[in-house]
Design an enzyme around this catalytic site. Sequence first.
Site, PDB file in Angstrom:
ATOM      1  N   GLU A   1       0.864   5.687   0.230  1.00 45.78           N
ATOM      2  CA  GLU A   1       0.182   6.960   0.426  1.00 45.78           C
ATOM      3  C   GLU A   1       0.922   7.978  -0.422  1.00 45.78           C
ATOM      4  OE1 GLU A   1      -2.629   7.258   1.960  1.00 45.78           O
ATOM      5  OE2 GLU A   1      -2.625   5.222   2.779  1.00 45.78           O
TER       6      GLU A   1
ATOM      7  N   HIS B   1      -5.684   4.946   6.062  1.00 39.21           N
ATOM      8  CA  HIS B   1      -4.853   5.874   5.302  1.00 39.21           C
ATOM      9  C   HIS B   1      -3.469   6.030   5.909  1.00 39.21           C
ATOM     10  CE1 HIS B   1      -8.475   6.485   3.147  1.00 39.21           C
ATOM     11  NE2 HIS B   1      -9.074   7.113   4.144  1.00 39.21           N
TER      12      HIS B   1
ATOM     13  N   ASP C   1      -3.246  -0.029   6.370  1.00 38.14           N
ATOM     14  CA  ASP C   1      -4.029  -0.464   5.213  1.00 38.14           C
ATOM     15  C   ASP C   1      -3.431  -1.714   4.577  1.00 38.14           C
ATOM     16  OD1 ASP C   1      -5.698   1.650   5.659  1.00 38.14           O
ATOM     17  OD2 ASP C   1      -5.152   2.780   3.874  1.00 38.14           O
TER      18      ASP C   1
ATOM     19  N   ASP D   1       0.856  -1.185   0.000  1.00 37.20           N
ATOM     20  CA  ASP D   1       0.000   0.000   0.000  1.00 37.20           C
ATOM     21  C   ASP D   1       0.890   1.231   0.000  1.00 37.20           C
ATOM     22  OD1 ASP D   1      -2.882   1.086   0.329  1.00 37.20           O
ATOM     23  OD2 ASP D   1      -1.730   2.209   1.806  1.00 37.20           O
TER      24      ASP D   1
END
Length: 206
Positions: free
Chosen positions: A16, A172, A177, A14
């Site tokens: 960001e 987030h 996540d 994941d």
Amino acid sequence: MSDRFRGFLPVVIDVETAGFNPRTDALLEVAAVTLTMDEQGYLIPDKSFDAKVAPFEGANLEPEALAFTGIDPFDPEREAMSELDALEMIFKPVRKSIKSHDCKRAVLVGHNAAFDHSFICNAAERADVKRNPFHPFSTFDTATLAGLAFGQTVLARACDAAGIEFDGKQAHSALYDTQKTAELFCTIVNRWKDLGGWEMVLATRD
């Protein structure tokens, strides 16, 4: 494990970011969860890794994206590192896991996996990483799989449908996540096994 996914090792990722364009927008966090298989043939999360990433020179930072994630890219307490150092922190244990499971390459597992895959590959290209362990285009997308298995495509709702605890306050964060996506992927794969699907596949090989 090497037999389950045609010689590929699923690794959950994941990211960001500071926007949606992997070529122009900054990668801010990256996390990975490697997977393994227990003695009964069930897929389980293995080890977790994560890094805070400093925006590359000239990177675009979309205010809306930063407001959504709550990340201040220039907060010194983040202890952010370059894209090269962050990717190597992730790629090194992934390569080790590939080797230990006698697999050929890693396949990125993600929730809306094309997004994470595009940022990882573009960052690796910018950083001139010589050995990207991930397949250049194949991915496993838990949004699609959860839509099939549970009728839900949003991560939090898919986890709820799968009986996986999900704390929206921690969402987030790349690491959180990733861990929840890993649980979701394992749940779907293992449920298919329990329903007899994998055994039916094995039977066709005899």
